[in-house]
Design a protein around this motif. Structure first.
Motif, PDB file in Angstrom:
ATOM      1  N   ALA A  52       0.841  -1.206   0.000  1.00  0.00           N
ATOM      2  CA  ALA A  52       0.000   0.000   0.000  1.00  0.00           C
ATOM      3  C   ALA A  52       0.871   1.249   0.000  1.00  0.00           C
ATOM      4  CB  ALA A  52      -0.924   0.000   1.217  1.00  0.00           C
ATOM      5  N   GLY A  53       1.928   1.204   0.806  1.00  0.00           N
ATOM      6  CA  GLY A  53       2.844   2.346   0.847  1.00  0.00           C
ATOM      7  C   GLY A  53       3.414   2.625  -0.546  1.00  0.00           C
ATOM      8  N   ARG A  54       3.727   1.557  -1.290  1.00  0.00           N
ATOM      9  CA  ARG A  54       4.341   1.737  -2.608  1.00  0.00           C
ATOM     10  C   ARG A  54       3.324   2.121  -3.675  1.00  0.00           C
ATOM     11  NH1 ARG A  54       8.974  -2.973  -2.862  1.00  0.00           N
ATOM     12  NH2 ARG A  54       9.565  -2.707  -0.680  1.00  0.00           N
ATOM     13  N   THR A  55       2.074   1.660  -3.539  1.00  0.00           N
ATOM     14  CA  THR A  55       1.115   1.901  -4.618  1.00  0.00           C
ATOM     15  C   THR A  55       0.218   3.104  -4.354  1.00  0.00           C
ATOM     16  OG1 THR A  55      -0.291   0.261  -3.551  1.00  0.00           O
ATOM     17  CG2 THR A  55       0.955  -0.475  -5.476  1.00  0.00           C
ATOM     18  N   ILE A  56      -0.319   3.224  -3.136  1.00  0.00           N
ATOM     19  CA  ILE A  56      -1.210   4.358  -2.905  1.00  0.00           C
ATOM     20  C   ILE A  56      -0.638   5.380  -1.935  1.00  0.00           C
ATOM     21  CG2 ILE A  56      -3.544   3.694  -3.626  1.00  0.00           C
ATOM     22  CD1 ILE A  56      -4.021   2.187  -1.275  1.00  0.00           C
ATOM     23  N   GLY A  57       0.578   5.166  -1.523  1.00  0.00           N
ATOM     24  CA  GLY A  57       1.234   6.185  -0.714  1.00  0.00           C
ATOM     25  C   GLY A  57       0.721   6.287   0.715  1.00  0.00           C
ATOM     26  N   LYS A  84      -9.628   3.366  -5.860  1.00  0.00           N
ATOM     27  CA  LYS A  84      -8.520   3.824  -5.033  1.00  0.00           C
ATOM     28  C   LYS A  84      -7.648   2.653  -4.560  1.00  0.00           C
ATOM     29  CE  LYS A  84      -7.108   6.743  -1.323  1.00  0.00           C
ATOM     30  NZ  LYS A  84      -7.415   7.420  -0.092  1.00  0.00           N
ATOM     31  N   MET A  85      -8.278   1.562  -4.190  1.00  0.00           N
ATOM     32  CA  MET A  85      -7.521   0.428  -3.639  1.00  0.00           C
ATOM     33  C   MET A  85      -7.026  -0.532  -4.726  1.00  0.00           C
ATOM     34  SD  MET A  85      -7.598   1.412  -0.652  1.00  0.00           S
ATOM     35  CE  MET A  85      -8.507   2.690   0.188  1.00  0.00           C
ATOM     36  N   GLY A  86      -7.548  -0.377  -5.943  1.00  0.00           N
ATOM     37  CA  GLY A  86      -7.192  -1.279  -7.055  1.00  0.00           C
ATOM     38  C   GLY A  86      -5.688  -1.499  -7.223  1.00  0.00           C
ATOM     39  N   PRO A  87      -4.875  -0.428  -7.289  1.00  0.00           N
ATOM     40  CA  PRO A  87      -3.436  -0.631  -7.503  1.00  0.00           C
ATOM     41  C   PRO A  87      -2.786  -1.510  -6.435  1.00  0.00           C
ATOM     42  CG  PRO A  87      -4.019   1.682  -7.763  1.00  0.00           C
ATOM     43  CD  PRO A  87      -5.244   0.987  -7.265  1.00  0.00           C
ATOM     44  N   LEU A  88      -3.259  -1.388  -5.202  1.00  0.00           N
ATOM     45  CA  LEU A  88      -2.716  -2.213  -4.116  1.00  0.00           C
ATOM     46  C   LEU A  88      -3.009  -3.683  -4.385  1.00  0.00           C
ATOM     47  CD1 LEU A  88      -1.891  -3.080  -1.218  1.00  0.00           C
ATOM     48  CD2 LEU A  88      -4.059  -2.179  -0.416  1.00  0.00           C
TER      49      LEU A  88
END
Ligand SMILES: Nc1ncnc2c1ncn2[C@@H]1O[C@H](COP(=O)(O)OP(=O)(O)OP(=O)(O)O)[C@@H](O)[C@H]1O
Length: 672
Positions: A111-116, A178-182
């Motif tokens: 999550a840190g890497r994808t949504i900051g 919003k959560m998709g990239p994670l």
């Protein structure tokens, strides 16, 4: 249970989405129980996998923290490889504390890497409780949406379909996006189901590892699945067919079954919405004669309340008195069709009376492009594909002078209580669950776990003001909004209970030349844009419950220093929880913010739930008497308490009726 005793995971079953897993209910017959035993191949692994979860949340948080630095050092590919390696472990060992800590640590890092954003300790705690199948109480703004990604990923990594259920399309879409990239980073696909989507796309969305959907879409998809399965033999036949390899597409269903659900805003879904049964209907071929409807309306308009009919506004029920019935018999003597039978004519007139006296335009429904569209009172949104039953919808259309649409007939009926109890594993989260925790435990079997605030709240409550009339109320609201928005440069959110009320306050603001945005069921396509600007300095936003639950208003520059968002509540809701949700739009995550209530004694809740006390208070106010605060607070408490008690009664009656109907339908073979 030891890991050696846990059944091996059967990925093939889930990969093809073969079994339509759901929990059977005790009142079903022996053949259903046998079918359930066959389906146990699908249910047992998830149950067993969860059964091994032990230990308290504190240990889990410590372990996740400890795993953090090592994961941070890994490159993206190595991190993905870790996630891939965890899958068979979860399948082999189940959700042991160590495996869960690994999963959560991976999700946090990804999550840190994808949504900051990285999950806070409070969110790890909440995620753990969700995985344990609890109702998690976390205050508004503490980040429940993000918290849900932890158990969602853990369960999806183990290979089970996950449903994240929200209360409206806007939130389902927003959260999935919003959560998709994670999710994708971890190799999990995500689907979203919203209103108006064709069946193929729905099936695809439910085939994803994690699916976001609203409670309504999910419930109707489930109902349609049940209807589709109905013509295909008994549950036992279906179970055998499933074991022989039939998937959703071959069976004509869209869902893969009900495995694990995380229900956001759980008090709303489990409790508030449980008041209305869900009804799947189909258009009736025989074109109903609008003429009878017009006759009924003409007749009903001439009846006097109290003399010919009695009306219970709160329960939304209306019935004829003896005098009313006599008059009806005389009126119907020369008429034909439904007028000839006692039941037929009484139903017609009852529907006409309901249309005239119980259902109000811009409160219960809006008229859009010549059509009556129902407004969902708890979410403030229109439900374009829903209609009222048994000709009521057509009667309301006739009342509005519109061309009536084709009448629809009931195919299947279900309540949320029944639906959610059928999940193999269920969990929920809410900011406002305390008052209904007991009911949720009794009906759904969920225990509540409370997660503490991450930072102390800085919300300032300016209390409440009662005024005598609605007109006076809007003036007071406009005064307060003007002072804060123009004077202090703070954003102001004015919450109303109906479209009509939002338009009234908007008109007063317009007359004063105060620029503002309006968000209600008529303007719902501008929702994201209105919400995005609602936290800007000096911005006034008027909104119905649409800007209640789940809406996250980001503060613009300098707003926190000026005092944050100010919320004005203009009418108490039937439940205190809904009030708290509105107020919860301000002062989130330790930000500053404030709220106040400005209400009128003419508000519906006082008229319907505390008419005598409200009348006395209104007279005292008119006479210029200054009333003590505690007395007014008691009036509020009394009205809301009465409303909550009545709502509770309706829900319990609904549940009882549901059970009786189920038994009855089991005999006729027409269950959902
Ligand atoms: N770990 C985190 N790091 C940074 N920001 C976060 C974190 N978790 C949540 N947030 C932010 O906090 C805000 C509130 O989150 P969210 O809307 O999910 O809260 P909520 O608990 O669902 O509130 P409500 O009860 O009102 O629905 C959002 O802007 C979100 O991006």
């Amino acid at each position: 249970m030891s890991s050696s005793r846990a059944l091996p995971f059967q990925p093939a079953l889930f990969a093809s989405g073969r079994p339509y897993a759901e929990r059977a209910e005790s009142e079903e017959g022996w053949h259903d129980r046998l079918a359930q035993a066959l389906d146990a191949t699908a249910l047992a692994p998830l149950r067993r996998h969860l059964h091994v979860l032990r230990g308290d949340a504190r240990r889990l948080v410590e372990r996740v923290d400890a795993l953090g630095p090592e994961l941070q050092r890994l490159g993206d590919e190595a991190l993905r490889a870790r996630a891939a390696a965890l899958r068979p472990q979860l399948r082999r060992e189940g959700f042991r504390l160590e495996q869960v800590a690994q999963a959560f640590a991976l999700v946090r890092e990804a999550a840190g890497r994808t949504i900051g954003q990285r999950h806070f300790a409070t969110q790890l705690h909440g995620g753990y409780e969700l995985l344990r199948g609890r109702l998690v109480e976390m205050a508004t703004g503490e980040g429940k949406t993000f918290c849900a990604t932890l158990p969602a990923c853990a369960v999806a990594l183990a290979g089970y379909p996950v449903h994240v259920i929200t209360v409206n399309d806007y939130l389902a879409r927003r959260d999935a996006e919003k959560m998709g990239p994670l999710y994708r980073f971890l190799g999990l696909d995500v689907g979203v189901v919203v209103q108006g989507m064709p069946r193929d796309e729905r099936r695809q969305a439910y085939a994803a590892a994690i699916t976001y959907a609203t409670n309504k879409e999910l419930a109707f998809d489930y109902l349609r699945d049940r209807v589709a399965l109905q013509g295909k033999g008994t549950r036992l036949h279906q179970s055998v067919r499933r074991l022989a390899g039939h998937g959703p597409a071959q069976q004509g269903t869209v869902l893969r079954g009900l495995y694990y659900a995380i229900v956001d805003e759980a008090d709303s879904v489990f409790v508030d919405e449980a008041r209305t049964p869900l009804i799947l209907s189909a258009t009736v071929d025989a074109g109903e004669d609008a003429q009878h409807g017009r006759e009924a309306l003409d007749f009903a308009r001439a009846l006097a309340e109290g003399e010919h009919f009695a009306c219970e506004g709160f329960e939304r029920s209306i019935h004829l008195t003896d005098a009313g019935r006599e008059r009806l018999d005389a009126f119907a003597a020369d008429l034909d069709g439904p007028w000839t039978s006692v039941r037929g004519r009484e139903e017609l007139v009852q529907q006409a009376l309901s249309a005239l006296h119980l259902f109000r335009r811009d409160q219960h429904y809006v008229v859009v492009e010549g059509k009556v569209q129902i407004v969902d009172e708890s979410t403030g949104r229109v439900m374009p594909d829903r209609s009222w039953e048994r000709g009521l919808h057509q009667m309301i259309e006739l009342k509005e002078g519109l061309e009536p649409t084709a009448r629809r007939d009931t195919l299947a009926r279900l309540t949320y209580q029944r639906l959610f109890r059928r999940y193999v594993h269920l969990s929920g989260m809410t900011g406002t669950g305390a008052e209904v925790a007991r009911e949720i435990k009794v009906v759904y079997g969920l225990d509540t776990a409370r997660v503490p605030l991450r930072k102390p709240s800085r919300r300032i409550d300016h209390g409440f003001a009662f005024v005598g009339t609605t007109a006076r109320k809007w003036e007071r609201v406009a005064d307060a909004a003007e002072a804060l928005a123009c004077g202090a440069g703070r954003p102001v959110l004015i919450g109303t209970r109906s479209v009509e009320a939002s338009e009234q306050v908007s008109a007063v603001l317009r007359a004063r030349g105060l620029p503002h945005a309006l968000l209600n069921a008529k303007q719902d396509n501008e929702e994201a844009a209105v919400v995005a600007l609602a936290g800007q300095p000096g911005r006034i936003t008027v909104a119905t419950n649409m800007a209640g639950r789940g809406t996250d208003i980001e503060l613009g520059e300098g707003v926190a220093a000026a005092g944050g968002l100010h919320v004005i509540l203009t009418e108490y809701h039937d439940s205190r929880r809904v009030d708290r949700q509105l107020v919860g739009r301000c002062a989130r995550q330790g930000d500053p913010g404030s709220c106040q209530a400005i209400v009128s004694l003419e508000d519906e809740i006082f008229r319907l739930c505390a008419p005598r006390l409200a009348g006395a208070v209104a007279r005292a106010l008119q006479a210029g008497t200054r009333l003590p605060g505690p007395l007014l607070a008691a009036l509020r408490r009394h009205a809301q308490h009465t409303a909550e008690r009545r709502q509770h009664g309706i829900r319990m009656a609904n549940l009882k009726q549901d059970r009786q109907l189920q038994k009855l339908l089991a005999f006729t073979g027409r269950s959902e």
